[in-house]
Design an enzyme around this catalytic site. Structure first.
Site, PDB file in Angstrom:
ATOM      1  N   PRO A  99      -8.048   1.996  -8.491  1.00  0.00           N
ATOM      2  CG  PRO A  99      -7.305   2.887 -10.517  1.00  0.00           C
ATOM      3  CD  PRO A  99      -7.174   3.041  -9.039  1.00  0.00           C
ATOM      4  N   GLY A 103      -3.060  -2.657 -12.185  1.00  0.00           N
ATOM      5  CA  GLY A 103      -1.615  -2.623 -11.902  1.00  0.00           C
ATOM      6  C   GLY A 103      -1.239  -1.739 -10.733  1.00  0.00           C
ATOM      7  CG  LEU A 104      -2.527   1.893 -10.008  1.00  0.00           C
ATOM      8  CD1 LEU A 104      -3.409   3.127  -9.872  1.00  0.00           C
ATOM      9  CD2 LEU A 104      -1.074   2.333 -10.056  1.00  0.00           C
ATOM     10  CB  SER A 106      -6.928  -2.499  -6.375  1.00  0.00           C
ATOM     11  OG  SER A 106      -8.065  -3.167  -6.011  1.00  0.00           O
ATOM     12  CB  ALA A 108      -1.696  -6.327  -2.571  1.00  0.00           C
ATOM     13  CB  ALA A 109      -4.087  -1.613  -1.371  1.00  0.00           C
ATOM     14  CG  ASP A 150       1.389  -6.351  -6.568  1.00  0.00           C
ATOM     15  OD1 ASP A 150       2.414  -6.011  -7.175  1.00  0.00           O
ATOM     16  OD2 ASP A 150       0.243  -6.322  -7.063  1.00  0.00           O
TER      17      ASP A 150
HETATM   18  O1  PMV Z   1      -0.579  -6.091 -12.204  1.00  0.00           O
HETATM   19  P1  PMV Z   1       0.116  -5.956 -10.902  1.00  0.00           P
HETATM   20  O2  PMV Z   1       0.428  -4.577 -10.538  1.00  0.00           O
HETATM   21  O3  PMV Z   1      -0.489  -6.728  -9.813  1.00  0.00           O
HETATM   22  O4  PMV Z   1       1.607  -6.467 -11.094  1.00  0.00           O
HETATM   23  C1  PMV Z   1       1.912  -7.768 -11.286  1.00  0.00           C
HETATM   24  C2  PMV Z   1       3.382  -7.879 -11.412  1.00  0.00           C
HETATM   25  C3  PMV Z   1       3.790  -9.159 -12.117  1.00  0.00           C
HETATM   26  O5  PMV Z   1       5.208  -9.156 -12.116  1.00  0.00           O
HETATM   27  C4  PMV Z   1       3.294  -9.168 -13.548  1.00  0.00           C
HETATM   28  C5  PMV Z   1       3.280 -10.392 -11.391  1.00  0.00           C
HETATM   29  C6  PMV Z   1       3.909 -10.623 -10.037  1.00  0.00           C
HETATM   30  O6  PMV Z   1       3.310 -11.374  -9.252  1.00  0.00           O
HETATM   31  O7  PMV Z   1       5.002 -10.118  -9.762  1.00  0.00           O
END
Ligand code: PMV
Length: 323
Positions: A99, A103-104, A106, A108-109, A150
């Site tokens: 999704p 926060g998973l 997506s 970067a994957a 990520d």
């Molecule tokens: O929302 P995500 O899973 O892309 O995580 C971001 C993680 C943070 O620490 C909030 C930002 C980062 O670049 O590390």
């Protein structure tokens, strides 16, 4: 010589602890989630490069995309790393079960799968660190000030201890005793850039309030790393719940995330917290194999749009020296 058809994948990820503080040089831990993935297929075509984004049901001509478009940027950067002057006449098909804005990992994957598929298409091998660095360039376009965690965990596809700094520390590690997480999705899309930007505004206004909170996150990540490495992951629970409290103080939780965290704890989770940028997206709960399905059900009843049970450390892992 290029292949006529090729494909590559990349997993999703969750941050176990240390998000946000990791942007400010504190350590964090992230783990891959292989139940969801981005998949990229490349097939040769008669003329020009087109991109078919299956989830958006859209097809783009590469030359029509803005240079800052994430897909255009990762293709351009990869071709340049491979020293290929002209985009191939091909169709790149992108399909993802991760999704978006949750926060998973997506974005970067998808970028990682594109780099891998293009390298394969041209029968080339790129080192994992180079793949990670290319994806990081695109993360910078879209997230402003990403830490780099990520792209690292997704490109390396293994648990990673990460600390950004003048000498960034990247420690992919093995998990001697596997542990199980339930990942609960609020279903609320929440762009990381906004949460990261708000934390930055807060930190700039009152660094004396934010710095100790970042320190606490960093301490939690260090302790968590030692517990996992020494084979005591069942003791991680209180650290995760403590990390959630600090993330609330950093203003990146939300009523929905708090509700899911509480529901998991009430149902017997060993610990729970939001994961990633926050404000929406996903939370994680540390469970045992025996309690996993009870907690999964409790999360769905508390309003999670979906829940994934994932075991960390039971994937077949290549020796670290091969990375
Ligand atoms: O929302 P995500 O899973 O892309 O995580 C971001 C993680 C943070 O620490 C909030 C930002 C980062 O670049 O590390």
């Amino acid at each position: 010589m290029s292949a006529s058809a090729t494909s590559a994948t990349a997993p999703g990820k969750v941050i176990l602890c240390g998000e946000h503080a990791v942007v400010y040089g504190r350590p964090a831990i992230a783990v891959p989630v292989t139940q969801v993935q981005a998949k990229v297929d490349i097939t040769s075509a008669a003329n020009e490069l087109t991109i078919h984004a299956v989830n958006q049901n859209r097809t783009y001509r590469y030359t029509d995309l803005e240079p800052s478009h994430a897909i255009a940027a990762i293709i351009r950067l990869t071709l340049s790393a491979l020293e290929i002057a002209k985009p191939p006449n091909a169709i790149i098909t992108i399909n993802s079960t991760i999704p978006i804005a949750s926060g998973l990992g997506s974005g970067a994957a998808v970028s990682t799968a594109i780099v891998r598929a293009l390298a394969k298409y041209f029968n080339r091998d790129l080192p994992t660190q180079t793949i990670s660095d290319l994806v990081f360039q695109v993360e910078k376009i879209h997230h402003g000030t990403p830490s780099g965690i990520d792209n690292t965990v997704i490109a390396f596809e293994r648990p990673v201890y990460f600390q950004r700094g003048p000498e960034t520390i990247i420690k992919p590690f093995t998990v001697p005793c596997p542990f199980t997480l339930v990942v609960g999705d609020t279903g609320i899309a929440s762009p990381t850039k906004i949460a990261v930007g708000d934390v930055r505004k807060g930190w700039e206004a009152t660094p004396s309030h934010y710095e100790p909170l970042f320190d606490q996150c960093g301490q939690i990540a260090k302790q968590a790393y030692h517990l996992i490495e020494s084979g005591q992951p069942e003791s991680l629970g209180p650290l995760l719940t403590q990390n959630h409290a600090v993330l609330r103080d950093l203003t990146v939780s939300s009523p929905e995330l708090d509700r899911l965290v509480q529901a998991a704890l009430n149902a017997g989770a060993l610990g729970a917290k939001l994961s990633g940028g926050g404000r929406g997206g996903n939370m994680i709960a540390l469970v045992t194999k025996e309690t996993a399905s009870t907690i999964e059900q409790a999360l769905l009843q508390a309003g999670a749009k979906r829940a994934i049970v994932t075991t960390i450390g039971d994937q077949i892992q290549s020796p670290i020296s091969n990375l």
